[in-house]
Design a protein around this motif. Structure first.
Motif, PDB file in Angstrom:
ATOM      1  N   GLU A  94       0.840  -1.208   0.000  1.00 25.71           N
ATOM      2  CA  GLU A  94       0.000   0.000   0.000  1.00 25.71           C
ATOM      3  C   GLU A  94       0.872   1.255   0.000  1.00 25.71           C
ATOM      4  OE1 GLU A  94      -2.923  -0.368   3.110  1.00 25.71           O
ATOM      5  OE2 GLU A  94      -3.910  -2.049   2.105  1.00 25.71           O
ATOM      6  N   PHE A  98       0.872   4.555  -2.508  1.00 22.60           N
ATOM      7  CA  PHE A  98       0.666   5.945  -2.081  1.00 22.60           C
ATOM      8  C   PHE A  98       1.862   6.825  -2.443  1.00 22.60           C
ATOM      9  CE2 PHE A  98      -2.383   3.921   0.992  1.00 22.60           C
ATOM     10  CZ  PHE A  98      -3.509   4.429   0.366  1.00 22.60           C
ATOM     11  N   GLN A 101       2.061   8.438  -6.155  1.00 26.69           N
ATOM     12  CA  GLN A 101       0.895   9.214  -6.607  1.00 26.69           C
ATOM     13  C   GLN A 101       1.178  10.137  -7.787  1.00 26.69           C
ATOM     14  OE1 GLN A 101      -2.405   8.822  -5.905  1.00 26.69           O
ATOM     15  NE2 GLN A 101      -1.495   7.029  -4.943  1.00 26.69           N
ATOM     16  N   ASP A 245      -5.265  -7.143  -3.459  1.00 25.21           N
ATOM     17  CA  ASP A 245      -4.505  -5.974  -3.957  1.00 25.21           C
ATOM     18  C   ASP A 245      -5.156  -5.405  -5.216  1.00 25.21           C
ATOM     19  OD1 ASP A 245      -2.562  -6.506  -2.000  1.00 25.21           O
ATOM     20  OD2 ASP A 245      -1.461  -7.830  -3.349  1.00 25.21           O
ATOM     21  N   TRP A 248      -8.379  -3.706  -4.230  1.00 21.42           N
ATOM     22  CA  TRP A 248      -8.044  -2.553  -3.374  1.00 21.42           C
ATOM     23  C   TRP A 248      -7.522  -1.411  -4.238  1.00 21.42           C
ATOM     24  CZ3 TRP A 248      -3.457   0.122  -2.563  1.00 21.42           C
ATOM     25  CH2 TRP A 248      -3.443   1.012  -1.500  1.00 21.42           C
ATOM     26  N   LEU A 249      -6.624  -1.737  -5.148  1.00 18.18           N
ATOM     27  CA  LEU A 249      -6.011  -0.693  -5.969  1.00 18.18           C
ATOM     28  C   LEU A 249      -7.045  -0.022  -6.883  1.00 18.18           C
ATOM     29  CD1 LEU A 249      -2.581  -0.474  -7.471  1.00 18.18           C
ATOM     30  CD2 LEU A 249      -4.434  -0.536  -9.119  1.00 18.18           C
ATOM     31  N   ASP A 251     -10.170   0.251  -6.338  1.00 17.48           N
ATOM     32  CA  ASP A 251     -11.040   1.048  -5.471  1.00 17.48           C
ATOM     33  C   ASP A 251     -10.356   2.360  -5.047  1.00 17.48           C
ATOM     34  OD1 ASP A 251     -13.661   0.793  -4.348  1.00 17.48           O
ATOM     35  OD2 ASP A 251     -12.657   0.958  -2.394  1.00 17.48           O
ATOM     36  N   GLU A 252      -9.079   2.273  -4.708  1.00 15.55           N
ATOM     37  CA  GLU A 252      -8.317   3.480  -4.339  1.00 15.55           C
ATOM     38  C   GLU A 252      -8.274   4.465  -5.511  1.00 15.55           C
ATOM     39  OE1 GLU A 252      -6.737   4.775  -1.646  1.00 15.55           O
ATOM     40  OE2 GLU A 252      -7.671   3.157  -0.491  1.00 15.55           O
ATOM     41  N   HIS A 255     -11.496   6.205  -5.977  1.00 16.66           N
ATOM     42  CA  HIS A 255     -11.815   7.221  -4.969  1.00 16.66           C
ATOM     43  C   HIS A 255     -10.780   8.329  -4.880  1.00 16.66           C
ATOM     44  CE1 HIS A 255     -14.598   3.987  -3.567  1.00 16.66           C
ATOM     45  NE2 HIS A 255     -15.377   5.052  -3.584  1.00 16.66           N
ATOM     46  N   SER A 256      -9.919   8.412  -5.862  1.00 17.44           N
ATOM     47  CA  SER A 256      -8.913   9.487  -5.850  1.00 17.44           C
ATOM     48  C   SER A 256      -9.595  10.853  -5.982  1.00 17.44           C
ATOM     49  CB  SER A 256      -7.958   9.267  -7.032  1.00 17.44           C
ATOM     50  OG  SER A 256      -7.289  10.456  -7.341  1.00 17.44           O
ATOM     51  N   SER A 262      -9.605   9.198 -10.918  1.00 18.84           N
ATOM     52  CA  SER A 262     -10.854   8.536 -10.509  1.00 18.84           C
ATOM     53  C   SER A 262     -11.643   8.055 -11.735  1.00 18.84           C
ATOM     54  CB  SER A 262     -11.696   9.433  -9.613  1.00 18.84           C
ATOM     55  OG  SER A 262     -12.151  10.534 -10.338  1.00 18.84           O
ATOM     56  N   GLY A 265     -10.292   4.707 -12.480  1.00 14.92           N
ATOM     57  CA  GLY A 265     -10.808   3.729 -11.507  1.00 14.92           C
ATOM     58  C   GLY A 265     -12.231   3.300 -11.841  1.00 14.92           C
TER      59      GLY A 265
END
Ligand code: F1X
Ligand code: MN
Length: 390
Positions: A94, A98, A101, A245, A248-249, A251-252, A255-256, A262, A265
């Protein structure tokens, strides 16, 4: 706390076995792959002479022992309920995401701009964009965490600015073959038929972003109509992608706070929902076997891969398994080193981190070795190595 203590004591035992070169012992708990692992250990034993004793940490093949270590780490966790689904590498994966970015924003913005103009591109421009995203996915493979022992290995700068500078470090470059194959599929494809590209994933975090960007491009450029991904069923080589992963990725990214990130995503989630992206799990990827054993050990997986028009194998470990991690001469043809593993046309996209490389020009390996003794292991060099009918 009791469970944590148990897991830690099992991990300490593992560390001690490694440090003191103890024999490799069978796995104890009953899991889907336990019997196959223990049979493989017996097979390793059978390769030794009576006087050699048992397979041991310092003497058995590195590919086997290294895979076994990750499997034992997992064993320590699954033997310690209720933390038996804990991913010991989750935090570092994770963190890698991050810390990358800035690069992720640049890549997603680039992709969204490309999407808007794709209709206006001619063949050559499209090829140029394809090559760019392939190279981004290649250099994304520098970012694995196993090479740094889990230490920081994120992508802080915008990789797109460096592609030209990095070109001389691509030792085998079969990108043209990939283009011919996919652009031919696109031209000859009937209305309802499909072009399927399979990607055998490697690391989560920044590398996975580069793979998903490429996969997205393949769809909206119509070079492919379906992408199938393969990840690991257990935490593996620190940074390798699991289904957790992968989800999760996405989804992240969705939600950026950044508009174009986003958007990526949301598109990716949609591809998964509508089946244009398919994620597959299979225990074979976390066994120690080389890929030439796949048709025997995991015929269902081999049959699945045969459905692809092209398979992309990301990363160094996949290359080691493609080639059996043997001490091949540098000039041995890739086709030969695959020792019969030809489910479909395939390409390894890998930065060099382990002491194996085939398919080089005569003298190329020796020349590199003379000027840079560590050329095989630093991740500085990369390859696009294709095998299949041309
Ligand atoms: O497959 P990746 O993520 O590109 O690299 C994984 C890897 O470099 O990590 C290990 C380093 O210890 C090597 O054995 C292995 O090949
Ligand atoms: Mn990896």
């Amino acid at each position: 706390m009791e469970a944590e203590k148990k897991a830690i004591s099992l991990l300490s035992k593992l560390r001690n076995e490694m440090q003191t070169d103890k024999p490799i012992i069978p796995l104890v708990e009953k899991f889907a792959d336990t019997d196959i692992w223990n049979q493989y250990l017996e097979y390793q034993q059978s390769l030794l002479n009576e006087s050699d004793g048992k397979p041991r940490w310092f003497y058995s093949p590195w590919l086997f022992v290294e895979c076994y270590m990750y499997r034992r780490i997992h064993e320590a966790v699954i033997q310690s309920p209720p933390i038996d689904d804990f991913d010991v590498f989750r935090e570092s994966k994770e963190q890698n995401f991050f810390e990358s970015q800035e690069s992720i924003i640049a890549l997603c913005t680039h992709l969204q701009e490309l999407m808007k103009t794709i209709e206006d591109l001619d063949e050559n421009q499209l090829k140029h964009e394809f090559f760019k995203l392939l190279q981004i996915s290649l250099w994304g493979n520098k970012c694995d965490l196993s090479l740094t022992g889990g230490e920081n290995s994120s992508q802080k700068t915008n990789i797109m600015n460096y592609l030209e500078d990095l070109k001389p470090f691509i030792l085998v470059n079969d990108m043209e073959h990939l283009w011919s194959l996919l652009s031919n599929c696109k031209k000859t494809r009937e209305k309802e038929s499909i072009t399927r590209v399979d990607i055998v994933l490697d690391n989560s975090g920044f590398e996975l972003i580069t793979d998903l960007i490429l996969a997205d491009f393949l769809l909206f450029s119509n070079l492919a109509t379906e992408i199938h991904f393969y990840g690991k069923t257990i935490p593996w080589f620190v940074s390798d992608t699991t289904i957790h992963d992968f989800n999760w990725l996405i989804d992240e990214v969705k939600h950026s706070n950044h508009k174009w990130v986003s958007k990526c995503g949301a598109d990716w989630e949609n591809y998964v929902k509508t089946g244009r992206w398919v994620y597959h799990d299979h225990i074979f990827w976390t066994l120690p076997h080389e890929f030439c054993a796949m048709s025997q050990v995991a015929p269902d997986l081999y049959a699945e891969l045969q459905k692809a028009h092209l398979i992309l194998f990301k990363g160094d470990l996949n290359y080691r398994k493609l080639t059996g991690d043997r001490k091949w001469e540098f000039t041995v043809p890739f086709h030969q080193a695959l020792t019969g593993f030809h489910p479909a046309p395939l390409c390894s996209i890998r930065t060099l981190k382990a002491e194996i490389q085939v398919g080089l020009q005569p003298g190329q390996g020796e020349q590199l070795a003379a000027s840079e003794p560590n050329w095989l292991t630093t991740g500085k060099y990369g390859i696009f190595q294709f095998d299949g009918p041309l």
